[in-house]
Scaffold this active site. Structure first.
Site, PDB file in Angstrom:
ATOM      1  N   THR A 153       0.866  -1.185   0.000  1.00  0.00           N
ATOM      2  CA  THR A 153       0.000   0.000   0.000  1.00  0.00           C
ATOM      3  C   THR A 153       0.901   1.232   0.000  1.00  0.00           C
ATOM      4  O   THR A 153       2.091   1.128   0.302  1.00  0.00           O
ATOM      5  CB  THR A 153      -0.886   0.020   1.259  1.00  0.00           C
ATOM      6  OG1 THR A 153      -0.019   0.023   2.391  1.00  0.00           O
ATOM      7  CG2 THR A 153      -1.787  -1.182   1.336  1.00  0.00           C
ATOM      8  N   GLU A 157      -5.959  -3.417  -1.123  1.00  0.00           N
ATOM      9  CA  GLU A 157      -6.413  -4.552  -0.313  1.00  0.00           C
ATOM     10  C   GLU A 157      -7.554  -5.317  -0.976  1.00  0.00           C
ATOM     11  O   GLU A 157      -7.991  -6.342  -0.476  1.00  0.00           O
ATOM     12  CB  GLU A 157      -6.875  -4.051   1.072  1.00  0.00           C
ATOM     13  CG  GLU A 157      -5.745  -3.576   1.981  1.00  0.00           C
ATOM     14  CD  GLU A 157      -5.374  -2.111   1.790  1.00  0.00           C
ATOM     15  OE1 GLU A 157      -5.693  -1.548   0.717  1.00  0.00           O
ATOM     16  OE2 GLU A 157      -4.771  -1.530   2.710  1.00  0.00           O
ATOM     17  N   TRP A 215     -21.277  16.731   9.246  1.00  0.00           N
ATOM     18  CA  TRP A 215     -20.156  16.334   8.394  1.00  0.00           C
ATOM     19  C   TRP A 215     -20.231  17.036   7.042  1.00  0.00           C
ATOM     20  O   TRP A 215     -21.308  17.167   6.472  1.00  0.00           O
ATOM     21  CB  TRP A 215     -20.168  14.818   8.153  1.00  0.00           C
ATOM     22  CG  TRP A 215     -19.780  14.019   9.363  1.00  0.00           C
ATOM     23  CD1 TRP A 215     -19.887  14.422  10.655  1.00  0.00           C
ATOM     24  CD2 TRP A 215     -19.248  12.704   9.391  1.00  0.00           C
ATOM     25  NE1 TRP A 215     -19.443  13.441  11.482  1.00  0.00           N
ATOM     26  CE2 TRP A 215     -19.044  12.365  10.743  1.00  0.00           C
ATOM     27  CE3 TRP A 215     -18.916  11.766   8.417  1.00  0.00           C
ATOM     28  CZ2 TRP A 215     -18.537  11.145  11.144  1.00  0.00           C
ATOM     29  CZ3 TRP A 215     -18.398  10.545   8.812  1.00  0.00           C
ATOM     30  CH2 TRP A 215     -18.207  10.235  10.158  1.00  0.00           C
ATOM     31  N   LYS A 274     -15.761  18.027  10.237  1.00  0.00           N
ATOM     32  CA  LYS A 274     -16.946  18.080  11.095  1.00  0.00           C
ATOM     33  C   LYS A 274     -17.147  19.516  11.541  1.00  0.00           C
ATOM     34  O   LYS A 274     -16.329  20.060  12.281  1.00  0.00           O
ATOM     35  CB  LYS A 274     -16.764  17.142  12.287  1.00  0.00           C
ATOM     36  CG  LYS A 274     -18.060  16.532  12.720  1.00  0.00           C
ATOM     37  CD  LYS A 274     -17.831  15.313  13.593  1.00  0.00           C
ATOM     38  CE  LYS A 274     -19.165  14.656  13.898  1.00  0.00           C
ATOM     39  NZ  LYS A 274     -19.033  13.547  14.799  1.00  0.00           N
TER      40      LYS A 274
HETATM   41  P1  AMP Z   1      -4.946   2.473  -3.074  1.00  0.00           P
HETATM   42  O1  AMP Z   1      -4.914   1.281  -2.199  1.00  0.00           O
HETATM   43  O2  AMP Z   1      -3.656   3.229  -3.087  1.00  0.00           O
HETATM   44  O3  AMP Z   1      -5.434   2.123  -4.432  1.00  0.00           O
HETATM   45  O4  AMP Z   1      -5.990   3.523  -2.448  1.00  0.00           O
HETATM   46  C1  AMP Z   1      -7.312   3.150  -2.184  1.00  0.00           C
HETATM   47  C2  AMP Z   1      -8.105   4.364  -1.778  1.00  0.00           C
HETATM   48  O5  AMP Z   1      -8.200   5.297  -2.861  1.00  0.00           O
HETATM   49  C3  AMP Z   1      -9.540   4.051  -1.440  1.00  0.00           C
HETATM   50  O6  AMP Z   1      -9.678   3.528  -0.143  1.00  0.00           O
HETATM   51  C4  AMP Z   1     -10.189   5.418  -1.616  1.00  0.00           C
HETATM   52  O7  AMP Z   1      -9.978   6.249  -0.496  1.00  0.00           O
HETATM   53  C5  AMP Z   1      -9.436   6.002  -2.776  1.00  0.00           C
HETATM   54  N1  AMP Z   1     -10.205   5.814  -4.024  1.00  0.00           N
HETATM   55  C6  AMP Z   1     -10.059   4.872  -4.948  1.00  0.00           C
HETATM   56  N2  AMP Z   1     -10.940   5.049  -5.965  1.00  0.00           N
HETATM   57  C7  AMP Z   1     -11.671   6.128  -5.647  1.00  0.00           C
HETATM   58  C8  AMP Z   1     -12.763   6.826  -6.274  1.00  0.00           C
HETATM   59  N3  AMP Z   1     -13.263   6.457  -7.454  1.00  0.00           N
HETATM   60  N4  AMP Z   1     -13.280   7.897  -5.618  1.00  0.00           N
HETATM   61  C9  AMP Z   1     -12.791   8.308  -4.432  1.00  0.00           C
HETATM   62  N5  AMP Z   1     -11.771   7.708  -3.795  1.00  0.00           N
HETATM   63  C10 AMP Z   1     -11.216   6.626  -4.392  1.00  0.00           C
END
Ligand code: AMP
Length: 542
Positions: free
Chosen positions: A186, A331, A444, A439
């Site tokens: 990650t 994940e 929110w 908040k």
């Molecule tokens: P990663 O593991 O680096 O791919 O990051 C995952 C995170 O990216 C998710 O938990 C979201 O917070 C954010 N994310 C992924 N796709 C979107 C989307 N279409 N809109 C908003 N946030 C997103």
């Protein structure tokens, strides 16, 4: 009573066997770091993947050993994908945009044995190799003649010399489908990165799901350009799904600027492309002033961060390209939801359709989702109530590699760290990362909503909304804006722009103009860094 059907393990090697047998002459096109366009096909990829497997056997690498890559999207990377996992080793795609110390940390944590790298990353490997304690072999993805004599990197060979001399036949390993196939770390915006360890089974099931009509709708008639890097959650699984359906693949290599991507889309008859919003911004930024059109592109999947409405409108209305908004995470292999309309939505007026398209979409079969409040109680699916988004399914993580961080699950569900609503039709909409929620006076405010409005202003290139302390309201939103080159907008004009577009109390109290917003290694805004930059900022009148 048990079923009486054959037990065939779901192995990644079966994808490349199928692609060669049924789609052997379907092209795989790559813009190489060498600068030229390279052409091969699924049969060529399969043959060289077998040579990679033989070459790995030649180094006596055990099943389960981690083989790392630092590479752009290209045919050699694809051969390594199948050669490594197919022969029972674990593919570890490292994100080269990470800080060099983090690259070394990750390689040591994964206990990588081999590192294959594009020549672009030679300086990076020269910088980190002394810190990488477990890597025994380095492979430069080039011809022997292109390898400089004195790199200082020990046990370095050229890829072509290493695998080129191997036999093109190989008996793919018969492995348990639950065996690990690839590993992704990650982005680790807080603390050290943690890794998701995918299995052959989870990868194949994800590949099936990704190809479904209401997901990426991939077929043998598609020409697919993944701009999303193969070092970012396996390019969202596209290499596997394309092998499964026999689609043509077009790889952009290192050149991700608008002009290069546009030229490739047009030259290779691309019908489907995938990437994060920032790359599409560069593409549209190149096309608009030159009055360019798409010849073949039909649809594009946009995910990784929220897709601004202005981008959906531009693609759909100006260029006739369908935008599929997607959500997922490392994940989750990564796909969780994708946004396509249902039949009953087809007759809705455009603004109501747009409201749906902006959502992150409906759960893909295989992914179960729910939202829960602070008290752990499940929230209604009414599109209004929001809560922590929890997921489960066969391609969702059970535990991080080496048990880092302890048990991540809550009663069998994985907490995504996102806050979302789910409506009665099952469409999920992310309002925030839980740590970014603002908040104000007990209510929110969705930072994504506030950012989307600013992004719709013609002079705004990028917008980030963060909460700042307020003596009365606890927190108030402000919006940090990067202006488009050569265009102007004042603080008051932008605040005015919010009128009528959101509730009055949600309108940001202030606008801060910056030259750039800090981005992480996967192109997402780093709000933690942004907050550090704003440490001395005080709201007007407080
Ligand atoms: P990663 O593991 O680096 O791919 O990051 C995952 C995170 O990216 C998710 O938990 C979201 O917070 C954010 N994310 C992924 N796709 C979107 C989307 N279409 N809109 C908003 N946030 C997103």
């Amino acid at each position: 009573m048990m079923g009486l059907m054959q037990q065939m393990p779901l192995n990644i090697s079966s994808l490349i066997v199928h692609a060669e047998k049924h789609h052997g002459d379907t092209e795989i096109v790559s813009r190489r770091v060498e600068g030229d366009i390279h052409r091969t096909d699924w049969a060529g990829i399969a043959r060289r993947a077998r040579q990679v497997a033989n070459a790995l056997d030649g180094w006596s690498l055990a099943l389960g050993d981690r083989i790392a890559t630092l590479a752009w999207n290209g045919y050699r990377h694809l051969e390594i994908y199948f050669g490594v996992s197919g022969s029972g080793r674990v593919l570890h795609t490292i994100n080269p945009r990470l800080h060099p110390d983090q690259v070394a940390w990750i390689a040591n944590h994964a206990e990588d044995q081999v590192l294959c790298f594009d020549m672009t990353f030679l300086p990076l490997v020269q910088k980190v190799h002394a810190q990488c304690k477990t890597i025994r072999h380095y492979v430069a993805l080039c011809e022997a003649a292109a390898l400089p004599a004195d790199t200082g990197i020990p046990n370095l060979v050229s890829y072509e010399a290493w695998m080129g001399q191997q036999r093109p036949t190989y008996d793919w390993a018969e492995i348990d489908e639950n065996t690990a196939s690839s590993i992704c770390y990650t982005s680790g915006t807080t603390g050290n990165p943690k890794a998701a360890l995918y299995s052959h089974r989870s990868t194949i099931l994800h590949a099936f799901a990704a190809a479904l009509p209401d997901v990426m709708c991939l077929s043998a008639r598609d020409s697919v350009l993944p701009v999303v890097p193969m070092f970012h959650v396996n390019a969202w699984g596209i290499p596997y799904s394309c092998a499964m359906v026999g689609a043509k693949l077009v790889f952009p290599g290192a050149q991700l600027d608008g002009k290069s991507v546009y030229e490739l889309l047009e030259a290779e008859g691309v019908t489907f492309a995938a990437g994060v919003p920032t790359v599409w911004q560069m593409l549209l930024g190149h096309m608009k002033p030159a009055g360019l059109r798409f010849g073949t592109l039909q649809r594009t999947v946009i995910g990784g961060s929220a897709c601004p409405p202005a981008m959906i409108t531009a693609f759909r209305e100006e260029y006739g390209v369908d935008v599929l908004h997607a959500w997922g995470m490392t994940e989750m292999s990564p796909l969780g939801t994708l946004c396509t309309l249902k039949n009953k939505h087809q007759s809705l007026p455009p603004d109501q359709q747009m409201t749906i398209r902006l959502k992150q979409g409906r759960a893909i079969f295989g992914v179960d989702m729910k939202i829960v409040g602070d008290d752990g109680q499940e929230q209604p699916h009414d599109g209004v109530a929001f809560g922590d988004l929890l997921v489960r399914g066969p391609w969702v993580i059970r535990e991080y590699f080496k048990g880092e961080g302890g048990d991540p699950l809550r009663d069998g569900w994985f907490p995504t760290g996102d806050v979302a609503t789910i409506d009665a039709d099952g469409y999920m909409q992310i309002t925030d990362r839980s740590k970014d929620v603002i908040k104000s006076g007990g209510e929110w405010i969705s930072s994504i909503d506030i950012e989307n409005i600013a992004m719709a202003h013609p002079a705004v290139a990028m917008a980030a909304c963060v909460g700042v302390k307020h003596p009365k309201w606890d927190e108030r939103p402000i919006v940090v804006v990067v202006k488009k080159q050569g265009l102007e907008v004042s603080r008051d004009e932008l605040i005015d722009f919010y009128q009528g577009k959101t509730a009055k109390w949600q309108i940001p109290d202030d606008v801060v103009f910056l030259d750039a917003i800090p981005l992480g290694a996967t192109g997402k805004m780093l709000k933690t860094e942004l907050r550090k930059k704003l440490i001395d900022y005080k709201l007007p009148g407080t």
